[in-house]
Design a protein around this motif. Sequence first.
Motif, PDB file in Angstrom:
ATOM      1  N   PHE A  87     -39.019  12.163 -22.650  1.00 47.34           N
ATOM      2  CA  PHE A  87     -37.666  11.618 -22.756  1.00 47.34           C
ATOM      3  C   PHE A  87     -37.693  10.092 -22.726  1.00 47.34           C
ATOM      4  CE2 PHE A  87     -33.021  11.709 -21.764  1.00 47.34           C
ATOM      5  CZ  PHE A  87     -32.656  12.665 -22.690  1.00 47.34           C
ATOM      6  N   ASN A  88     -38.795   9.526 -23.224  1.00 46.16           N
ATOM      7  CA  ASN A  88     -38.909   8.079 -23.302  1.00 46.16           C
ATOM      8  C   ASN A  88     -38.127   7.528 -24.487  1.00 46.16           C
ATOM      9  OD1 ASN A  88     -40.407   6.539 -21.319  1.00 46.16           O
ATOM     10  ND2 ASN A  88     -42.152   7.866 -21.775  1.00 46.16           N
ATOM     11  N   THR A  89     -37.856   6.226 -24.428  1.00 43.57           N
ATOM     12  CA  THR A  89     -37.225   5.519 -25.546  1.00 43.57           C
ATOM     13  C   THR A  89     -38.042   4.260 -25.820  1.00 43.57           C
ATOM     14  OG1 THR A  89     -35.830   4.171 -24.114  1.00 43.57           O
ATOM     15  CG2 THR A  89     -34.924   6.302 -24.811  1.00 43.57           C
ATOM     16  N   GLN A  90     -37.647   3.569 -26.849  1.00 42.16           N
ATOM     17  CA  GLN A  90     -38.308   2.324 -27.259  1.00 42.16           C
ATOM     18  C   GLN A  90     -38.442   1.335 -26.095  1.00 42.16           C
ATOM     19  OE1 GLN A  90     -35.659   0.151 -29.735  1.00 42.16           O
ATOM     20  NE2 GLN A  90     -37.243  -1.105 -30.693  1.00 42.16           N
TER      21      GLN A  90
ATOM     22  N   GLY B  54     -45.555   3.269 -26.503  1.00 42.08           N
ATOM     23  CA  GLY B  54     -45.057   3.314 -27.877  1.00 42.08           C
ATOM     24  C   GLY B  54     -45.420   4.582 -28.614  1.00 42.08           C
ATOM     25  N   ASN B  55     -46.146   5.511 -27.948  1.00 43.84           N
ATOM     26  CA  ASN B  55     -46.541   6.761 -28.609  1.00 43.84           C
ATOM     27  C   ASN B  55     -45.332   7.685 -28.728  1.00 43.84           C
ATOM     28  OD1 ASN B  55     -49.271   5.998 -28.769  1.00 43.84           O
ATOM     29  ND2 ASN B  55     -49.642   6.709 -26.682  1.00 43.84           N
ATOM     30  N   LEU B  56     -45.032   8.114 -29.943  1.00 42.10           N
ATOM     31  CA  LEU B  56     -43.808   8.891 -30.169  1.00 42.10           C
ATOM     32  C   LEU B  56     -43.884  10.316 -29.652  1.00 42.10           C
ATOM     33  CD1 LEU B  56     -42.882   7.163 -33.461  1.00 42.10           C
ATOM     34  CD2 LEU B  56     -41.178   7.748 -31.732  1.00 42.10           C
ATOM     35  N   HIS B  57     -45.077  10.806 -29.275  1.00 40.72           N
ATOM     36  CA  HIS B  57     -45.115  12.148 -28.673  1.00 40.72           C
ATOM     37  C   HIS B  57     -44.508  12.153 -27.273  1.00 40.72           C
ATOM     38  CE1 HIS B  57     -49.341  12.071 -26.484  1.00 40.72           C
ATOM     39  NE2 HIS B  57     -48.647  10.975 -26.261  1.00 40.72           N
ATOM     40  N   GLY B  58     -44.196  10.972 -26.738  1.00 38.90           N
ATOM     41  CA  GLY B  58     -43.489  10.891 -25.457  1.00 38.90           C
ATOM     42  C   GLY B  58     -41.981  10.762 -25.602  1.00 38.90           C
ATOM     43  N   MET B  59     -41.471  10.898 -26.833  1.00 35.30           N
ATOM     44  CA  MET B  59     -40.044  10.639 -27.084  1.00 35.30           C
ATOM     45  C   MET B  59     -39.260  11.759 -27.781  1.00 35.30           C
ATOM     46  SD  MET B  59     -40.230   6.693 -28.411  1.00 35.30           S
ATOM     47  CE  MET B  59     -41.664   5.679 -28.097  1.00 35.30           C
TER      48      MET B  59
ATOM     49  N   LEU C  99     -34.176  13.928 -30.164  1.00 33.19           N
ATOM     50  CA  LEU C  99     -33.337  15.084 -30.505  1.00 33.19           C
ATOM     51  C   LEU C  99     -31.942  14.961 -29.894  1.00 33.19           C
ATOM     52  CD1 LEU C  99     -36.074  17.807 -30.105  1.00 33.19           C
ATOM     53  CD2 LEU C  99     -34.771  17.420 -32.208  1.00 33.19           C
ATOM     54  N   CYS C 100     -31.873  14.301 -28.729  1.00 30.43           N
ATOM     55  CA  CYS C 100     -30.575  14.094 -28.058  1.00 30.43           C
ATOM     56  C   CYS C 100     -29.872  12.834 -28.552  1.00 30.43           C
ATOM     57  CB  CYS C 100     -30.772  14.040 -26.547  1.00 30.43           C
ATOM     58  SG  CYS C 100     -31.296  15.616 -25.822  1.00 30.43           S
ATOM     59  N   GLY C 101     -30.420  12.204 -29.602  1.00 28.17           N
ATOM     60  CA  GLY C 101     -29.746  11.072 -30.241  1.00 28.17           C
ATOM     61  C   GLY C 101     -30.194   9.710 -29.786  1.00 28.17           C
ATOM     62  N   HIS C 102     -31.211   9.628 -28.937  1.00 29.04           N
ATOM     63  CA  HIS C 102     -31.665   8.349 -28.388  1.00 29.04           C
ATOM     64  C   HIS C 102     -33.034   8.009 -28.964  1.00 29.04           C
ATOM     65  CE1 HIS C 102     -28.376   8.668 -25.544  1.00 29.04           C
ATOM     66  NE2 HIS C 102     -28.753   9.923 -25.358  1.00 29.04           N
ATOM     67  N   GLY C 103     -33.002   7.296 -30.093  1.00 23.82           N
ATOM     68  CA  GLY C 103     -34.259   6.958 -30.754  1.00 23.82           C
ATOM     69  C   GLY C 103     -33.966   6.250 -32.054  1.00 23.82           C
ATOM     70  N   PRO C 104     -35.012   6.003 -32.851  1.00 24.82           N
ATOM     71  CA  PRO C 104     -34.817   5.290 -34.112  1.00 24.82           C
ATOM     72  C   PRO C 104     -34.060   6.150 -35.117  1.00 24.82           C
ATOM     73  CG  PRO C 104     -37.075   6.062 -33.931  1.00 24.82           C
ATOM     74  CD  PRO C 104     -36.426   6.374 -32.624  1.00 24.82           C
ATOM     75  N   LYS C 105     -33.243   5.476 -35.916  1.00 27.75           N
ATOM     76  CA  LYS C 105     -32.443   6.130 -36.959  1.00 27.75           C
ATOM     77  C   LYS C 105     -33.298   7.071 -37.818  1.00 27.75           C
ATOM     78  CE  LYS C 105     -29.260   4.515 -40.611  1.00 27.75           C
ATOM     79  NZ  LYS C 105     -29.840   5.095 -41.830  1.00 27.75           N
ATOM     80  N   GLU C 106     -34.545   6.639 -38.113  1.00 29.69           N
ATOM     81  CA  GLU C 106     -35.428   7.421 -38.989  1.00 29.69           C
ATOM     82  C   GLU C 106     -35.728   8.810 -38.427  1.00 29.69           C
ATOM     83  OE1 GLU C 106     -36.834   3.071 -39.449  1.00 29.69           O
ATOM     84  OE2 GLU C 106     -35.834   4.311 -37.947  1.00 29.69           O
ATOM     85  N   LEU C 107     -35.668   8.951 -37.097  1.00 26.84           N
ATOM     86  CA  LEU C 107     -35.997  10.231 -36.464  1.00 26.84           C
ATOM     87  C   LEU C 107     -34.762  10.987 -35.999  1.00 26.84           C
ATOM     88  CD1 LEU C 107     -39.160   9.212 -34.393  1.00 26.84           C
ATOM     89  CD2 LEU C 107     -39.037  10.148 -36.710  1.00 26.84           C
TER      90      LEU C 107
ATOM     91  N   VAL D 257     -26.313  14.127 -35.924  1.00 26.65           N
ATOM     92  CA  VAL D 257     -26.695  13.281 -34.783  1.00 26.65           C
ATOM     93  C   VAL D 257     -25.677  13.439 -33.666  1.00 26.65           C
ATOM     94  CG1 VAL D 257     -27.251  10.938 -34.034  1.00 26.65           C
ATOM     95  CG2 VAL D 257     -27.706  11.621 -36.403  1.00 26.65           C
ATOM     96  N   PRO D 258     -26.102  13.817 -32.431  1.00 23.69           N
ATOM     97  CA  PRO D 258     -27.469  14.213 -32.107  1.00 23.69           C
ATOM     98  C   PRO D 258     -27.764  15.632 -32.615  1.00 23.69           C
ATOM     99  CG  PRO D 258     -26.078  14.490 -30.184  1.00 23.69           C
ATOM    100  CD  PRO D 258     -25.203  13.876 -31.243  1.00 23.69           C
ATOM    101  N   ALA D 259     -29.049  15.911 -32.809  1.00 25.63           N
ATOM    102  CA  ALA D 259     -29.440  17.245 -33.290  1.00 25.63           C
ATOM    103  C   ALA D 259     -29.104  18.323 -32.263  1.00 25.63           C
ATOM    104  CB  ALA D 259     -30.933  17.268 -33.605  1.00 25.63           C
TER     105      ALA D 259
END
Length: 306
Positions: free
Chosen positions: A130-133, A139-144, A149-157, A164-166
């Motif tokens: 449940f990490n963010t930027q 910075g590893n995205l497997h921690g995010m 999915l809950c809407g807290h992240g880069p637009k691309e994901l 949004v949120p998924a």
Amino acid sequence: MNQPVSLIGAPTDVGAGTRGSSMGPEALRVANIGPVLASHDLDVADRGNLSGPPNPNLPPVDGYRHLAEVQAWNIAVHDAVYAELALGRRPILLGGDHCLGIGSISAVARYCREQNRKLRILWLDAHADFNTQTLTPSGNLHGMPVACLCGHGPKELVEIGGHVPAISPKWVRQIGIRSVDQGEKRFVHEMDLEVFDMRYIDEMGMRHTMEIALATLDANTHLHVSFDVDFLDAEVAPGVGTTVRGGPTYREAQLCMEMIADTGRLGSLDVMELNPALDVRNKTAEVAVDLIESLFGKSTLMRTRP
């Protein structure tokens, strides 16, 4: 015949800090995941592996490592998982690192919205993811993925899947958590994520934990399980990039899987973070396949299939 199953390989470690989980799909196949499931009267189709960009192994840019590559892999995963659901099949995503949960779960959520079905997500993991930027130390995205999915992240994901949120945090039950970064911990509380950490499991037992995590499932609920192999204690499953001591034992994990199977609601599955490069004679893949077999109804004489 049970609802048919489709295996989808996603051989990438683009979201991880340690290389090697890209070999996870083949290790699961070597451990006979297809034939094992077929032995339970399941129609199993192996769709082979998805393709996507290689791991450039670069440092983070603006708090994210490999964002473009992670996006490409997750779009491929979303499309493949959604296609299987649309065919009335149960997709099993063979990872790969856990960033792929974004594509997989956004596809399941999209399908559930279209079918007017409720969604329950069991996130079996040592980490809350449940990490963010701004919170991530690496910075590893497997921690995010859960945050994305809950809407807290880069637009691309966050926009993969078209909504949004998924998902809502209320649909998620996290089980086995025992490693959470400090800022991430505050954010988990803020978002009111339901977490059954290892202390809870130690105090209350796996049976009570799963009874609560599975409560209120009904015939209109799609159950998705996202199984990070590091959920298991490192003694049981050494072949992962981020081992954390003190996880569920083999027996606790078996009980967890059997109780999920007993609901009869399992609609889709991710198997994530298996890293054969760190394993011992494919032991972790074999344990994972054994547990997945229990998810699909492997039973002793004492239990009859519901």
